[in-house]
Design a protein around this motif. Structure first.
Motif, PDB file in Angstrom:
ATOM      1  N   VAL A  66       0.854  -1.188   0.000  1.00 50.54           N
ATOM      2  CA  VAL A  66       0.000   0.000   0.000  1.00 50.54           C
ATOM      3  C   VAL A  66       0.896   1.247   0.000  1.00 50.54           C
ATOM      4  CG1 VAL A  66      -1.772   1.248   1.312  1.00 50.54           C
ATOM      5  CG2 VAL A  66      -1.832  -1.246   1.207  1.00 50.54           C
ATOM      6  N   ALA A  67       2.076   1.151   0.628  1.00 50.99           N
ATOM      7  CA  ALA A  67       2.985   2.298   0.718  1.00 50.99           C
ATOM      8  C   ALA A  67       3.480   2.739  -0.659  1.00 50.99           C
ATOM      9  CB  ALA A  67       4.162   1.961   1.623  1.00 50.99           C
ATOM     10  N   ILE A  68       3.839   1.786  -1.513  1.00 47.88           N
ATOM     11  CA  ILE A  68       4.317   2.143  -2.860  1.00 47.88           C
ATOM     12  C   ILE A  68       3.150   2.679  -3.687  1.00 47.88           C
ATOM     13  CG2 ILE A  68       5.281   1.198  -5.007  1.00 47.88           C
ATOM     14  CD1 ILE A  68       7.109  -0.555  -3.243  1.00 47.88           C
ATOM     15  N   ARG A  69       2.005   2.035  -3.567  1.00 52.14           N
ATOM     16  CA  ARG A  69       0.812   2.545  -4.281  1.00 52.14           C
ATOM     17  C   ARG A  69       0.509   3.985  -3.873  1.00 52.14           C
ATOM     18  NH1 ARG A  69      -4.738  -0.419  -4.879  1.00 52.14           N
ATOM     19  NH2 ARG A  69      -6.285   1.228  -4.870  1.00 52.14           N
ATOM     20  N   ASP A  70       0.514   4.262  -2.555  1.00 51.24           N
ATOM     21  CA  ASP A  70       0.214   5.617  -2.078  1.00 51.24           C
ATOM     22  C   ASP A  70       1.256   6.630  -2.560  1.00 51.24           C
ATOM     23  OD1 ASP A  70      -2.055   4.729  -0.807  1.00 51.24           O
ATOM     24  OD2 ASP A  70      -1.220   4.790   1.217  1.00 51.24           O
ATOM     25  N   ALA A  71       2.530   6.204  -2.591  1.00 49.26           N
ATOM     26  CA  ALA A  71       3.608   7.116  -3.032  1.00 49.26           C
ATOM     27  C   ALA A  71       3.417   7.479  -4.502  1.00 49.26           C
ATOM     28  CB  ALA A  71       4.972   6.458  -2.820  1.00 49.26           C
ATOM     29  N   ILE A  72       3.062   6.496  -5.338  1.00 51.58           N
ATOM     30  CA  ILE A  72       2.845   6.774  -6.775  1.00 51.58           C
ATOM     31  C   ILE A  72       1.693   7.764  -6.925  1.00 51.58           C
ATOM     32  CG2 ILE A  72       2.152   5.768  -9.004  1.00 51.58           C
ATOM     33  CD1 ILE A  72       3.517   3.115  -8.020  1.00 51.58           C
ATOM     34  N   LEU A  73       0.619   7.531  -6.161  1.00 52.42           N
ATOM     35  CA  LEU A  73      -0.536   8.440  -6.247  1.00 52.42           C
ATOM     36  C   LEU A  73      -0.180   9.830  -5.718  1.00 52.42           C
ATOM     37  CD1 LEU A  73      -3.384   6.018  -5.112  1.00 52.42           C
ATOM     38  CD2 LEU A  73      -3.060   6.983  -7.404  1.00 52.42           C
ATOM     39  N   ALA A  74       0.640   9.886  -4.677  1.00 59.21           N
ATOM     40  CA  ALA A  74       0.972  11.165  -4.039  1.00 59.21           C
ATOM     41  C   ALA A  74       1.785  12.068  -4.955  1.00 59.21           C
ATOM     42  CB  ALA A  74       1.732  10.922  -2.735  1.00 59.21           C
ATOM     43  N   VAL A  75       2.737  11.496  -5.705  1.00 56.01           N
ATOM     44  CA  VAL A  75       3.627  12.343  -6.514  1.00 56.01           C
ATOM     45  C   VAL A  75       2.997  12.755  -7.846  1.00 56.01           C
ATOM     46  CG1 VAL A  75       5.776  11.558  -5.469  1.00 56.01           C
ATOM     47  CG2 VAL A  75       4.899  10.369  -7.488  1.00 56.01           C
ATOM     48  N   CYS A  76       1.933  12.036  -8.248  1.00 62.22           N
ATOM     49  CA  CYS A  76       1.252  12.368  -9.513  1.00 62.22           C
ATOM     50  C   CYS A  76       2.210  12.339 -10.702  1.00 62.22           C
ATOM     51  CB  CYS A  76       0.592  13.742  -9.445  1.00 62.22           C
ATOM     52  SG  CYS A  76      -0.854  13.785  -8.428  1.00 62.22           S
ATOM     53  N   ILE A  77       3.180  11.435 -10.698  1.00 63.90           N
ATOM     54  CA  ILE A  77       4.064  11.254 -11.864  1.00 63.90           C
ATOM     55  C   ILE A  77       3.531  10.049 -12.646  1.00 63.90           C
ATOM     56  CG2 ILE A  77       6.410  10.724 -12.646  1.00 63.90           C
ATOM     57  CD1 ILE A  77       7.441  11.905 -10.007  1.00 63.90           C
ATOM     58  N   PRO A  78       3.253  10.207 -13.953  1.00 58.20           N
ATOM     59  CA  PRO A  78       2.776   9.062 -14.725  1.00 58.20           C
ATOM     60  C   PRO A  78       3.717   7.864 -14.574  1.00 58.20           C
ATOM     61  CG  PRO A  78       2.636  11.062 -16.028  1.00 58.20           C
ATOM     62  CD  PRO A  78       3.395  11.415 -14.777  1.00 58.20           C
ATOM     63  N   THR A  79       3.130   6.718 -14.244  1.00 55.17           N
ATOM     64  CA  THR A  79       3.930   5.526 -13.919  1.00 55.17           C
ATOM     65  C   THR A  79       3.387   4.307 -14.660  1.00 55.17           C
ATOM     66  OG1 THR A  79       4.469   6.427 -11.730  1.00 55.17           O
ATOM     67  CG2 THR A  79       4.648   4.041 -11.985  1.00 55.17           C
ATOM     68  N   VAL A  80       4.307   3.513 -15.208  1.00 54.36           N
ATOM     69  CA  VAL A  80       3.948   2.257 -15.874  1.00 54.36           C
ATOM     70  C   VAL A  80       4.488   1.107 -15.026  1.00 54.36           C
ATOM     71  CG1 VAL A  80       4.300   0.816 -17.928  1.00 54.36           C
ATOM     72  CG2 VAL A  80       3.951   3.284 -18.190  1.00 54.36           C
ATOM     73  N   GLU A  81       3.632   0.135 -14.728  1.00 59.96           N
ATOM     74  CA  GLU A  81       4.072  -1.062 -13.991  1.00 59.96           C
ATOM     75  C   GLU A  81       4.499  -2.138 -14.987  1.00 59.96           C
ATOM     76  OE1 GLU A  81       1.922  -2.402 -10.500  1.00 59.96           O
ATOM     77  OE2 GLU A  81       1.822  -4.417 -11.366  1.00 59.96           O
TER      78      GLU A  81
END
Ligand code: CA2
Length: 145
Positions: free
Chosen positions: A82-97
């Motif tokens: 959940v921590a990595i998910r929240d960090a991706i959402l928090a920074v609002c940088i487009p991310t590809v998994e």
């Protein structure tokens, strides 16, 4: 364009064990391959691997204002963090998994990604090719904005 490639736990072992699942290339081999591809596309990349969840969270937070996009193989944290998910959402940088193996054809617990819903999309099952496809996907997405 600046892209950050993040790699989660045990990916530092690539090429040494379980080649049937994850291939024979080391993470350094994949990094060199992606560096060659990104040079051709005039993209600046940084590669980072950590076995520690908090270090990956720190890298995502530090990417704000520095990188245009992130390509992440969260490895086992895909299914738990959940921590990595929240960090991706928090920074609002487009991310590809991305994933080397096809997580949807493996054990049930791997079919669930907690991190993918925070990403613009997921590429899974193309071996080292998933890293190249991730690069192309993030580039095309950023150019379409
Ligand atoms: O397929 C992928 O890319 C994974 O993210 C790889 C993770 C796994 O937990 C995910 O479910 C799918 C595992 C990375 C571990 O890599 C190793 C490499 C060599 C030897 C042992 C592990």
């Amino acid at each position: 364009m600046k892209i950050l490639f993040l790699n989660g736990p045990n990916l530092n072992l690539l090429g040494t064990r379980e080649p049937d699942k994850y291939g024979v290339q080391t993470l350094k081999d994949i990094e060199n391959y992606i560096k060659d591809e990104s040079r051709k596309l005039n993209i600046e990349i940084q590669f980072y691997q950590s076995n520690i969840e908090g270090e990956l969270v720190n890298k995502i937070q530090e990417a704000k204002g520095v990188y245009d996009g992130i390509v992440i193989n969260p490895a086992a944290y895909t299914h738990t963090s959940v921590a990595i998910r929240d960090a991706i959402l928090a920074v609002c940088i487009p991310t590809v998994e991305i994933h080397l193996s096809n997580i949807h054809t493996r054990e049930d617990f791997r079919k669930i990604s907690l991190t993918a819903p925070a990403c613009i999309g997921q590429i899974t099952g193309f071996g080292a090719g998933s890293y190249k496809l991730g690069l192309i996907a993030i580039k095309d997405y950023l150019e379409s904005l």
